[in-house]
Write a protein that holds these residues in place. Structure first.
Motif, PDB file in Angstrom:
ATOM      1  N   GLU A  81       0.839  -1.205   0.000  1.00  0.00           N
ATOM      2  CA  GLU A  81       0.000   0.000   0.000  1.00  0.00           C
ATOM      3  C   GLU A  81       0.878   1.260   0.000  1.00  0.00           C
ATOM      4  N   LEU A  82       1.921   1.220   0.818  1.00  0.00           N
ATOM      5  CA  LEU A  82       2.860   2.352   0.875  1.00  0.00           C
ATOM      6  C   LEU A  82       3.511   2.556  -0.490  1.00  0.00           C
ATOM      7  N   LYS A  83       3.925   1.457  -1.097  1.00  0.00           N
ATOM      8  CA  LYS A  83       4.579   1.531  -2.410  1.00  0.00           C
ATOM      9  C   LYS A  83       3.629   2.146  -3.441  1.00  0.00           C
ATOM     10  N   ASP A  84       2.390   1.718  -3.368  1.00  0.00           N
ATOM     11  CA  ASP A  84       1.374   2.230  -4.287  1.00  0.00           C
ATOM     12  C   ASP A  84       1.187   3.733  -4.084  1.00  0.00           C
ATOM     13  N   MET A  85       1.174   4.152  -2.814  1.00  0.00           N
ATOM     14  CA  MET A  85       0.949   5.554  -2.508  1.00  0.00           C
ATOM     15  C   MET A  85       2.135   6.416  -2.947  1.00  0.00           C
ATOM     16  N   LEU A  86       3.330   5.879  -2.855  1.00  0.00           N
ATOM     17  CA  LEU A  86       4.523   6.638  -3.262  1.00  0.00           C
ATOM     18  C   LEU A  86       4.632   6.717  -4.782  1.00  0.00           C
ATOM     19  N   GLY A  87       4.065   5.714  -5.441  1.00  0.00           N
ATOM     20  CA  GLY A  87       4.041   5.706  -6.900  1.00  0.00           C
ATOM     21  C   GLY A  87       5.390   6.024  -7.522  1.00  0.00           C
ATOM     22  N   ASP A  88       5.417   6.981  -8.440  1.00  0.00           N
ATOM     23  CA  ASP A  88       6.696   7.294  -9.089  1.00  0.00           C
ATOM     24  C   ASP A  88       7.332   8.561  -8.514  1.00  0.00           C
ATOM     25  N   LYS A  89       6.942   8.897  -7.284  1.00  0.00           N
ATOM     26  CA  LYS A  89       7.549  10.041  -6.596  1.00  0.00           C
ATOM     27  C   LYS A  89       9.029   9.797  -6.362  1.00  0.00           C
ATOM     28  N   ASN A  90       9.761  10.864  -6.176  1.00  0.00           N
ATOM     29  CA  ASN A  90      11.163  10.760  -5.791  1.00  0.00           C
ATOM     30  C   ASN A  90      11.199  10.574  -4.272  1.00  0.00           C
ATOM     31  N   TYR A  91      11.348   9.323  -3.843  1.00  0.00           N
ATOM     32  CA  TYR A  91      11.287   9.054  -2.399  1.00  0.00           C
ATOM     33  C   TYR A  91      12.531   8.309  -1.904  1.00  0.00           C
ATOM     34  N   PHE A  92      12.709   8.340  -0.603  1.00  0.00           N
ATOM     35  CA  PHE A  92      13.757   7.537   0.011  1.00  0.00           C
ATOM     36  C   PHE A  92      13.248   7.046   1.363  1.00  0.00           C
ATOM     37  N   ILE A  93      13.576   5.804   1.678  1.00  0.00           N
ATOM     38  CA  ILE A  93      13.100   5.197   2.928  1.00  0.00           C
ATOM     39  C   ILE A  93      14.292   4.842   3.807  1.00  0.00           C
ATOM     40  N   ILE A  94      14.191   5.188   5.078  1.00  0.00           N
ATOM     41  CA  ILE A  94      15.182   4.708   6.040  1.00  0.00           C
ATOM     42  C   ILE A  94      14.425   3.860   7.058  1.00  0.00           C
ATOM     43  N   SER A  95      14.922   2.649   7.271  1.00  0.00           N
ATOM     44  CA  SER A  95      14.223   1.732   8.176  1.00  0.00           C
ATOM     45  C   SER A  95      15.126   1.305   9.320  1.00  0.00           C
ATOM     46  N   MET A  96      14.557   1.264  10.525  1.00  0.00           N
ATOM     47  CA  MET A  96      15.307   0.806  11.687  1.00  0.00           C
ATOM     48  C   MET A  96      15.284  -0.714  11.755  1.00  0.00           C
ATOM     49  N   ASN A  97      14.477  -1.321  10.911  1.00  0.00           N
ATOM     50  CA  ASN A  97      14.246  -2.757  11.027  1.00  0.00           C
ATOM     51  C   ASN A  97      15.203  -3.574  10.160  1.00  0.00           C
ATOM     52  N   MET A  98      15.369  -4.816  10.542  1.00  0.00           N
ATOM     53  CA  MET A  98      16.335  -5.671   9.850  1.00  0.00           C
ATOM     54  C   MET A  98      15.662  -6.728   8.987  1.00  0.00           C
ATOM     55  N   ASP A  99      14.329  -6.704   8.945  1.00  0.00           N
ATOM     56  CA  ASP A  99      13.644  -7.735   8.171  1.00  0.00           C
ATOM     57  C   ASP A  99      13.775  -7.469   6.667  1.00  0.00           C
ATOM     58  N   SER A 100      13.263  -8.399   5.868  1.00  0.00           N
ATOM     59  CA  SER A 100      13.433  -8.257   4.415  1.00  0.00           C
ATOM     60  C   SER A 100      12.146  -7.813   3.727  1.00  0.00           C
ATOM     61  N   MET A 101      11.253  -7.173   4.500  1.00  0.00           N
ATOM     62  CA  MET A 101       9.957  -6.774   3.972  1.00  0.00           C
ATOM     63  C   MET A 101      10.043  -5.819   2.771  1.00  0.00           C
ATOM     64  N   LEU A 102      10.958  -4.848   2.846  1.00  0.00           N
ATOM     65  CA  LEU A 102      11.075  -3.891   1.739  1.00  0.00           C
ATOM     66  C   LEU A 102      11.490  -4.613   0.460  1.00  0.00           C
ATOM     67  N   GLU A 103      12.459  -5.491   0.608  1.00  0.00           N
ATOM     68  CA  GLU A 103      12.925  -6.235  -0.554  1.00  0.00           C
ATOM     69  C   GLU A 103      11.827  -7.161  -1.078  1.00  0.00           C
ATOM     70  N   GLU A 104      11.196  -7.859  -0.155  1.00  0.00           N
ATOM     71  CA  GLU A 104      10.155  -8.827  -0.542  1.00  0.00           C
ATOM     72  C   GLU A 104       8.976  -8.161  -1.251  1.00  0.00           C
ATOM     73  N   THR A 105       8.668  -6.925  -0.875  1.00  0.00           N
ATOM     74  CA  THR A 105       7.516  -6.269  -1.489  1.00  0.00           C
ATOM     75  C   THR A 105       7.910  -5.417  -2.701  1.00  0.00           C
ATOM     76  N   GLY A 106       9.152  -5.589  -3.142  1.00  0.00           N
ATOM     77  CA  GLY A 106       9.534  -5.034  -4.437  1.00  0.00           C
ATOM     78  C   GLY A 106      10.095  -3.622  -4.450  1.00  0.00           C
ATOM     79  N   PHE A 107      10.484  -3.091  -3.292  1.00  0.00           N
ATOM     80  CA  PHE A 107      11.133  -1.781  -3.285  1.00  0.00           C
ATOM     81  C   PHE A 107      12.551  -1.935  -3.851  1.00  0.00           C
ATOM     82  N   SER A 108      12.968  -0.953  -4.629  1.00  0.00           N
ATOM     83  CA  SER A 108      14.315  -1.012  -5.195  1.00  0.00           C
ATOM     84  C   SER A 108      15.347  -0.742  -4.101  1.00  0.00           C
ATOM     85  N   VAL A 109      16.413  -1.521  -4.064  1.00  0.00           N
ATOM     86  CA  VAL A 109      17.448  -1.347  -3.033  1.00  0.00           C
ATOM     87  C   VAL A 109      18.081   0.042  -3.100  1.00  0.00           C
ATOM     88  N   GLU A 110      17.915   0.715  -4.218  1.00  0.00           N
ATOM     89  CA  GLU A 110      18.496   2.053  -4.342  1.00  0.00           C
ATOM     90  C   GLU A 110      17.651   3.115  -3.659  1.00  0.00           C
TER      91      GLU A 110
END
Ligand SMILES: [Zn+2]
Length: 265
Positions: A81-110
């Motif tokens: 849902e977050l990814k959908d909301m960010l769409g093609d915006k110029n965004y950056f995410i910083i996460s305190m967590n160590m899980d692989s959720m961002l990767e698993e849900t298709g966020f680009s590592v960049e």
């Protein structure tokens, strides 16, 4: 604030900075409710092995457990849902967590950084070398050993450093000597991105960040929100959504769990 208001705020911004905190962590609690953990326990029992000697395999099971747990499914829906909301915006995410959720849900590592590390790379526990190794093979071996009826868990070996013989551990803050090389490249990308927000209309979105390590997200986000005249600021937290005085009148405090907020239909 509701979801469509947040959506509009994001659409109106030129850049979106997202901070993800502990409230959104997919931790070891999901392991306990997973099938793969049940399978591990059954096999340990069958071979008469003590579980405490096999705690090192837990992180290898996390990705599989995430696929099986209801709690993790909600988290995964939140990220989509977050990814959908960010769409093609110029965004950056910083996460305190160590899980692989961002990767698993298709966020680009960049587009994200995990300063506490994750469970993707292995390092020497003594950090005798800065070499990092992909953890994929170790995870695969562990899963195979648990699932394969004929393979013995007892023959499963830990991975050891080729240089000093110390145990190879996951490249995150739990390591004896955490090698920050694992995230430094993304960190540089992040700080450069932050520099680029100057005089830009940036939407700052802080989600579920607690006060354990305020210098990573809470304080720098507040400062950025305060210093940038064009910034908008949202703090979403089910426990401590309060804003500091400097952000009064500018920031929006939402006392709720980000999962509930984002998954509200
Ligand atoms: Zn070593």
């Amino acid at each position: 604030m509701n979801k469509s208001e947040l959506k509009k705020m994001i659409q109106d911004a030129e850049m979106v900075l997202v901070g993800i905190g502990e409230e959104l962590e997919s931790g070891f609690s999901i392991l306990e409710s997973s099938q793969i953990y049940e399978d591990l326990k059954r096999k340990l029992k069958a071979e008469g092995l003590a579980e405490e000697n096999y705690e090192w395999v837990y992180p290898c099971l996390l990705q599989q457990a995430e696929k099986e747990s209801e709690e993790a499914r909600l988290l995964s829906d939140f990220y989509l849902e977050l990814k959908d909301m960010l769409g093609d915006k110029n965004y950056f995410i910083i996460s305190m967590n160590m899980d692989s959720m961002l990767e698993e849900t298709g966020f680009s590592v960049e587009r994200y950084v995990q300063p506490f590390g994750n469970y993707e790379l292995l390092q020497c526990d003594r950090a005798c070398t800065k070499e990092l190794k992909d953890a994929g093979e170790m995870k695969k071996n562990v899963l195979q050993s648990i699932r394969n009826g004929t393979e013995l868990l007892a023959s499963l070996k830990k991975s050891y450093c080729l240089h000093c013989g110390s145990e190879m551990v996951f490249n995150n803050v739990n390591a004896g000597n955490y090698l920050e090389e694992g995230y430094l490249e993304n960190w540089k990308r992040y700080t450069k991105w932050i520099e680029g927000t100057m005089n830009r209309k940036v939407c700052i979105l802080e989600l579920g960040v607690m006060l354990n390590y305020p210098s990573m997200i809470r304080w720098p986000f507040e400062k950025l929100g305060y210093l940038n005249q064009k910034a908008s600021f949202v703090r979403m937290n089910s426990v401590i959504p309060q804003l500091t005085g400097e952000l009064a009148g500018k920031g929006i405090s939402v006392r709720t769990s980000s999962i509930n907020f984002f998954l509200e239909r």
